[in-house]
Design an enzyme around this catalytic site. Structure first.
Site, PDB file in Angstrom:
ATOM      1  N   ARG A   1       0.303  -1.129   0.077  1.00 39.80           N
ATOM      2  CA  ARG A   1       0.365   0.025   0.491  1.00 39.80           C
ATOM      3  C   ARG A   1       1.044   1.151  -0.472  1.00 39.80           C
ATOM      4  O   ARG A   1       0.342   2.349   0.601  1.00 39.80           O
ATOM      5  CB  ARG A   1      -0.950  -0.090   1.222  1.00 39.80           C
ATOM      6  CG  ARG A   1      -1.974  -1.269   1.441  1.00 39.80           C
ATOM      7  CD  ARG A   1      -3.127  -1.341   2.643  1.00 39.80           C
ATOM      8  NE  ARG A   1      -3.085  -2.270   2.477  1.00 39.80           N
ATOM      9  CZ  ARG A   1      -4.406  -2.861   3.293  1.00 39.80           C
ATOM     10  NH1 ARG A   1      -5.060  -1.685   3.743  1.00 39.80           N
ATOM     11  NH2 ARG A   1      -4.989  -3.634   2.955  1.00 39.80           N
ATOM     12  N   CYS A   2       1.690   0.911  -0.296  1.00 35.23           N
ATOM     13  CA  CYS A   2       2.715   1.669  -0.757  1.00 35.23           C
ATOM     14  C   CYS A   2       2.724   3.040  -2.838  1.00 35.23           C
ATOM     15  O   CYS A   2       2.589   2.466  -3.019  1.00 35.23           O
ATOM     16  CB  CYS A   2       4.058   1.187  -0.942  1.00 35.23           C
ATOM     17  SG  CYS A   2       5.271   2.637  -0.901  1.00 35.23           S
ATOM     18  N   GLY A   3       2.831   4.264  -1.880  1.00 33.67           N
ATOM     19  CA  GLY A   3       3.222   4.598  -3.390  1.00 33.67           C
ATOM     20  C   GLY A   3       4.274   3.993  -4.151  1.00 33.67           C
ATOM     21  O   GLY A   3       3.788   4.615  -5.599  1.00 33.67           O
TER      22      GLY A   3
ATOM     23  N   THR B   1       4.894   0.915  -4.397  1.00 27.25           N
ATOM     24  CA  THR B   1       3.833  -0.938  -4.686  1.00 27.25           C
ATOM     25  C   THR B   1       4.437  -0.712  -6.091  1.00 27.25           C
ATOM     26  O   THR B   1       4.402  -2.144  -6.916  1.00 27.25           O
ATOM     27  CB  THR B   1       2.868  -0.606  -3.882  1.00 27.25           C
ATOM     28  OG1 THR B   1       2.781  -0.895  -2.915  1.00 27.25           O
ATOM     29  CG2 THR B   1       2.564  -2.161  -4.964  1.00 27.25           C
TER      30      THR B   1
END
Length: 177
Positions: free
Chosen positions: A34-36, A38
């Site tokens: 859920r990371c930018g 990803t």
């Protein structure tokens, strides 16, 4: 102590001796779903598909330490990555990469390569982390998708900053294959 002396658990909880990767070029990455950053999973899978026959292995270590961006179980992370990005490389059990509970593998990696090799975006990235109150000690993993490149002899040859994309390190990988 070297890379092949470590044993880690995979996403299903099975013990994996890293000595089984002897003779391979390894890209070791701490990840989050859920990371930018990803979307880097897609590029990692492309590298894996293109170079696995030549000896590249990607070892994916999910980590929830950076703003809790990997909240799922390790098994759920493996399913999400396979369904969303088509990943076929090895996904390991969730670990910690900084602090008192740092996985021994990551303590070793950080001791061998304490500094990130950045790109033109890295300075801005570090400034944004500071603005968010995300303080890191010297040698700490700065964020998700820090990448360690290991040659066929088990030597850690480079540590790439999270902002460095898989495409940007393709030439480094090819040089080791």
């Amino acid at each position: 102590m070297g890379i092949y002396d470590f044993q880690m658990k995979d996403a299903e909880g099975n013990a994996v001796d890293l000595s089984g990767y002897r003779g391979k070029v390894l890209l070791i990455v701490n990840t989050a779903t859920r990371c930018g950053l990803t979307p880097q999973y897609e590029a990692l899978q492309k590298l894996y598909a293109q170079y696995t026959a030549e000896g590249l292995e990607i070892l994916d270590f999910p980590c929830n330490q950076f703003r809790e961006q990997a909240p799922e179980s390790s098994g759920e992370i493996a399913q999400v990555c396979m369904m969303k990005f088509g990943t076929k490389f090895k996904i390991f059990d969730k670990i910690e990469v900084n602090g008192a509970n740092t996985a021994p593998l990551y303590a070793y990696l950080k001791s061998v390569k304490p500094q990130d090799k950045g790109n033109h975006l890295f300075k801005d990235f570090v400034l944004k982390l500071a603005a968010l109150g995300e303080k890191r000690d010297e040698g700490d993993i700065k964020w998700n998708f820090t990448k360690f490149l290991v040659n066929r002899d088990g030597e850690v040859v480079e540590r790439f900053a999270p902002s460095v994309t898989p495409e940007e390190i393709e030439a480094d990988i090819r040089a080791l294959l």
